[in-house]
Design an enzyme around this catalytic site. Structure first.
Site, PDB file in Angstrom:
ATOM      1  N   ASN A   9       0.929  -1.150   0.038  1.00 17.80           N
ATOM      2  CA  ASN A   9      -0.004  -0.099  -0.058  1.00 17.80           C
ATOM      3  C   ASN A   9       0.740   1.233  -0.013  1.00 17.80           C
ATOM      4  O   ASN A   9       1.532   1.380   0.886  1.00 17.80           O
ATOM      5  CB  ASN A   9      -1.093  -0.066   1.069  1.00 17.80           C
ATOM      6  N   LYS A  16       3.486   0.769   3.002  1.00 19.95           N
ATOM      7  CA  LYS A  16       2.786  -0.245   3.931  1.00 19.95           C
ATOM      8  C   LYS A  16       3.061  -1.500   3.321  1.00 19.95           C
ATOM      9  O   LYS A  16       2.567  -1.530   2.186  1.00 19.95           O
ATOM     10  CB  LYS A  16       1.625  -0.049   4.475  1.00 19.95           C
ATOM     11  N   HIS A 179     -13.184   2.306   0.384  1.00 16.89           N
ATOM     12  CA  HIS A 179     -13.207   1.417   1.434  1.00 16.89           C
ATOM     13  C   HIS A 179     -13.705   0.147   0.863  1.00 16.89           C
ATOM     14  O   HIS A 179     -14.235  -0.827   1.599  1.00 16.89           O
ATOM     15  CB  HIS A 179     -13.940   1.512   2.687  1.00 16.89           C
ATOM     16  N   HIS A 205     -17.908   0.689   8.367  1.00 13.80           N
ATOM     17  CA  HIS A 205     -16.567   0.753   8.349  1.00 13.80           C
ATOM     18  C   HIS A 205     -16.076   2.102   9.175  1.00 13.80           C
ATOM     19  O   HIS A 205     -16.319   3.170   8.567  1.00 13.80           O
ATOM     20  CB  HIS A 205     -16.174   0.637   6.927  1.00 13.80           C
ATOM     21  N   LEU A 206     -15.930   1.663  10.505  1.00  9.69           N
ATOM     22  CA  LEU A 206     -15.941   3.099  11.069  1.00  9.69           C
ATOM     23  C   LEU A 206     -14.412   3.241  11.543  1.00  9.69           C
ATOM     24  O   LEU A 206     -13.697   2.564  12.664  1.00  9.69           O
ATOM     25  CB  LEU A 206     -16.549   3.299  12.487  1.00  9.69           C
ATOM     26  N   ASN A 208     -10.622   6.117  11.080  1.00  7.55           N
ATOM     27  CA  ASN A 208     -10.573   7.495  10.990  1.00  7.55           C
ATOM     28  C   ASN A 208     -11.397   8.042   9.720  1.00  7.55           C
ATOM     29  O   ASN A 208     -11.914   9.009   9.914  1.00  7.55           O
ATOM     30  CB  ASN A 208      -9.128   7.548  10.796  1.00  7.55           C
ATOM     31  N   GLY A 209     -11.045   7.208   8.533  1.00  4.42           N
ATOM     32  CA  GLY A 209     -12.098   7.405   7.405  1.00  4.42           C
ATOM     33  C   GLY A 209     -13.167   6.512   7.954  1.00  4.42           C
ATOM     34  O   GLY A 209     -13.056   5.521   8.370  1.00  4.42           O
ATOM     35  N   ASN A 331     -13.303  -1.539  18.324  1.00 10.17           N
ATOM     36  CA  ASN A 331     -13.094  -1.320  19.545  1.00 10.17           C
ATOM     37  C   ASN A 331     -13.950  -0.606  20.325  1.00 10.17           C
ATOM     38  O   ASN A 331     -13.670  -0.445  21.735  1.00 10.17           O
ATOM     39  CB  ASN A 331     -11.630  -0.802  19.529  1.00 10.17           C
TER      40      ASN A 331
HETATM   41  P1  ADP Z   1      -7.740   4.230   9.231  1.00  3.61           P
HETATM   42  O1  ADP Z   1      -7.382   3.164   8.821  1.00  3.61           O
HETATM   43  O2  ADP Z   1      -8.886   4.885   8.810  1.00  3.61           O
HETATM   44  O3  ADP Z   1      -6.833   5.329   9.605  1.00  3.61           O
HETATM   45  P2  ADP Z   1      -8.568   2.777  11.546  1.00  3.61           P
HETATM   46  O4  ADP Z   1      -9.443   1.798  11.149  1.00  3.61           O
HETATM   47  O5  ADP Z   1      -7.096   2.430  11.969  1.00  3.61           O
HETATM   48  O6  ADP Z   1      -8.559   3.798  10.869  1.00  3.61           O
HETATM   49  O7  ADP Z   1      -9.072   3.466  12.893  1.00  3.61           O
HETATM   50  C1  ADP Z   1      -8.438   4.439  13.637  1.00  3.61           C
HETATM   51  C2  ADP Z   1      -9.363   5.058  14.647  1.00  3.61           C
HETATM   52  O8  ADP Z   1      -9.798   4.050  15.578  1.00  3.61           O
HETATM   53  C3  ADP Z   1      -8.773   5.925  15.688  1.00  3.61           C
HETATM   54  O9  ADP Z   1      -8.504   7.117  15.455  1.00  3.61           O
HETATM   55  C4  ADP Z   1      -9.523   5.878  17.030  1.00  3.61           C
HETATM   56  O10 ADP Z   1     -10.322   6.876  16.911  1.00  3.61           O
HETATM   57  C5  ADP Z   1     -10.090   4.369  16.844  1.00  3.61           C
HETATM   58  N1  ADP Z   1      -9.759   3.622  17.980  1.00  3.61           N
HETATM   59  C6  ADP Z   1      -8.787   2.824  17.896  1.00  3.61           C
HETATM   60  N2  ADP Z   1      -8.781   2.034  18.968  1.00  3.61           N
HETATM   61  C7  ADP Z   1      -9.987   2.406  19.824  1.00  3.61           C
HETATM   62  C8  ADP Z   1     -10.616   2.043  20.982  1.00  3.61           C
HETATM   63  N3  ADP Z   1      -9.868   1.034  21.694  1.00  3.61           N
HETATM   64  N4  ADP Z   1     -11.640   2.804  21.558  1.00  3.61           N
HETATM   65  C9  ADP Z   1     -12.145   3.606  20.639  1.00  3.61           C
HETATM   66  N5  ADP Z   1     -11.636   4.243  19.608  1.00  3.61           N
HETATM   67  C10 ADP Z   1     -10.605   3.299  18.894  1.00  3.61           C
END
Ligand code: ADP
Length: 394
Positions: A9, A16, A179, A205-206, A208-209, A331
């Protein structure tokens, strides 16, 4: 001998990578090259529970990837011995050209390049990774796996904006989604888990995005991201849905130019813009401390999720399975709780104890047997999804 796939990626200043066995799903090694082009870059290589960090100048992607290949031979696993049969490349924007993975040749490279206007942040960076990887690992097929592919066949009613047809077509303005690799992977896994391929599913799919998809019998029928990943849900630093007239207003009244508005909507909004922090854990801490902006931001986030679940249930004429995935989805039990409590009217019932289990990397069903909709938490695995698609060309 088992086969492996190297998944790459490539971003503008990072690469990555992961080495996976597409059959077992096992990740044999992974890592990231960061700060390419900075005076000092960092390469982090993980293998066998160990982490190796190299700090050195990484002037360009070619140098970064050569170093990664050196680390594979030095720290393991040796790529020669690992039987790498394909390289899978994540590509964000495939426009209207790719409805599935594509074996990379010069014409595919040209098409990804032609799509740069629709993916200005991502496609140029992907091309750098693709070009150097094709040179350095020339003996195996390279496969592009597009984030947009799963949404390529969205019904016209979901894909077309009600924008003047001539202008929209001239500038290729339509809803491409994003996504898609995650939405496809998760919805397929849920079909396997339930033993049913005739499901009406919503995948949240929650991360950062963040994005939502509606999937009927394995086919996406709607998704919340549009021309770009800005549309839809409220996100870490993106507005999600907003009246486009806000752009006119900020330009006319606020005197802002397009670059400033782009920056504002994509990087300085969402949780970051409302609370000052784009990490949910920090947002919750602020809520606990009584910060009203944080409390409001969570309300806005849940409200937007609720609207999409309601809308997509209506679009599909029902709902069988609702699945949470990605960083927040996997999470954050409080987000799940807040949303699911509001969905009780649909007959959704969940087990609070199972919902509250945190740091559980395994898929799990959190709804009870009398729930009208099955609710799951399912860890996404985009690298594995890319590896599985890439290996079909080996
Ligand atoms: P991306 O791939 O879009 O960068 P991810 O899927 O890795 O994002 O998600 C990252 C986000 O998940 C973090 O910004 C944070 O808000 C949230 N996150 C990660 N761990 C936890 C947790 N234990 N509790 C709440 N939110 C979490």
């Amino acid at each position: 001998m088992s086969k492996t796939v190297l998944v790459i990626n490539s971003g503008s200043s990072s690469i990555k990578y992961a080495l996976l066995d597409p059959d077992s799903g096992e990740s044999l090694a992974s890592g990231i090259v960061e700060k390419i082009g900075n005076p000092v870059g960092t390469i982090t290589h993980k293998h066998d529970g160990e982490k190796f960090v190299v700090e050195e100048p990484v002037p360009d992607h070619g140098h970064g990837l050569k170093e990664v290949l050196r680390l594979f031979e030095e720290k393991g696993p040796s790529l020669h011995e690992a039987n790498v049969v394909a390289v899978g490349h994540r590509v964000v924007q495939g426009g209207r050209f790719f409805s599935g993975p594509a074996l990379i040749d010069d014409s595919v490279v040209q098409t990804i390049s032609d799509l740069i206007p629709l993916g200005p942040l991502h496609n140029p960076a992907h091309l750098k990774g693709i070009n150097v990887a094709r040179e350095l690992l020339s003996e195996v097929p390279h496969v592009a796996v597009f984030d947009t592919a799963f949404f390529q066949d969205l019904p016209e009613e979901a894909a077309r904006y009600a924008l003047n047809r001539e202008v929209a077509d001239k500038y290729s303005i339509r809803r491409y989604g994003a996504h898609g690799t995650s939405h496809q992977f998760v919805s397929q896994e849920i079909a396997k888990l339930t033993g049913r391929d005739d499901l009406k599913q919503i995948v949240l799919h929650l991360g950062n995005g963040a994005s939502v998809s509606a999937v009927v019998n394995g086919h996406a029928v709607d998704t919340s991201m549009g021309l770009t990943p800005l549309e839809g849900l409220m996100m870490g630093s993106r507005t999600g849905d907003i009246d486009p007239a806000a752009v006119f207003h900020l330009a006319r009244v606020g005197g802002m130019d397009i670059e400033q508005i782009d920056q504002l909507f994509n990087r300085e909004s969402g949780f970051k813009g409302l609370v000052g922090d784009n990490d949910m854990r920090e947002v919750w801490k602020k809520c606990e401390a009584g910060d009203q902006n944080a409390i409001d931001a969570i309300d806005i986030y849940i409200h937007r999720l609720l609207k999409y679940v309601g809308a997509y249930t209506a679009v599909m004429g029902g709902l069988d399975a609702l699945t949470f995935t990605a960083g927040i989805g996997e999470n954050d039990s409080l987000v799940r709780q807040r949303l699911l409590d509001r969905l009780a009217y649909m007959g959704i019932v969940y087990d609070p104890k199972i919902n509250e289990i945190i740091r559980d990397p395994h898929p799990r069903k959190i709804s009870t047997d009398d729930s009208s909709v099955e609710v799951f938490v399912y860890p996404t695995n985009e690298e594995l999804a890319i590896a599985r698609q890439a290996v079909t060309f080996a």
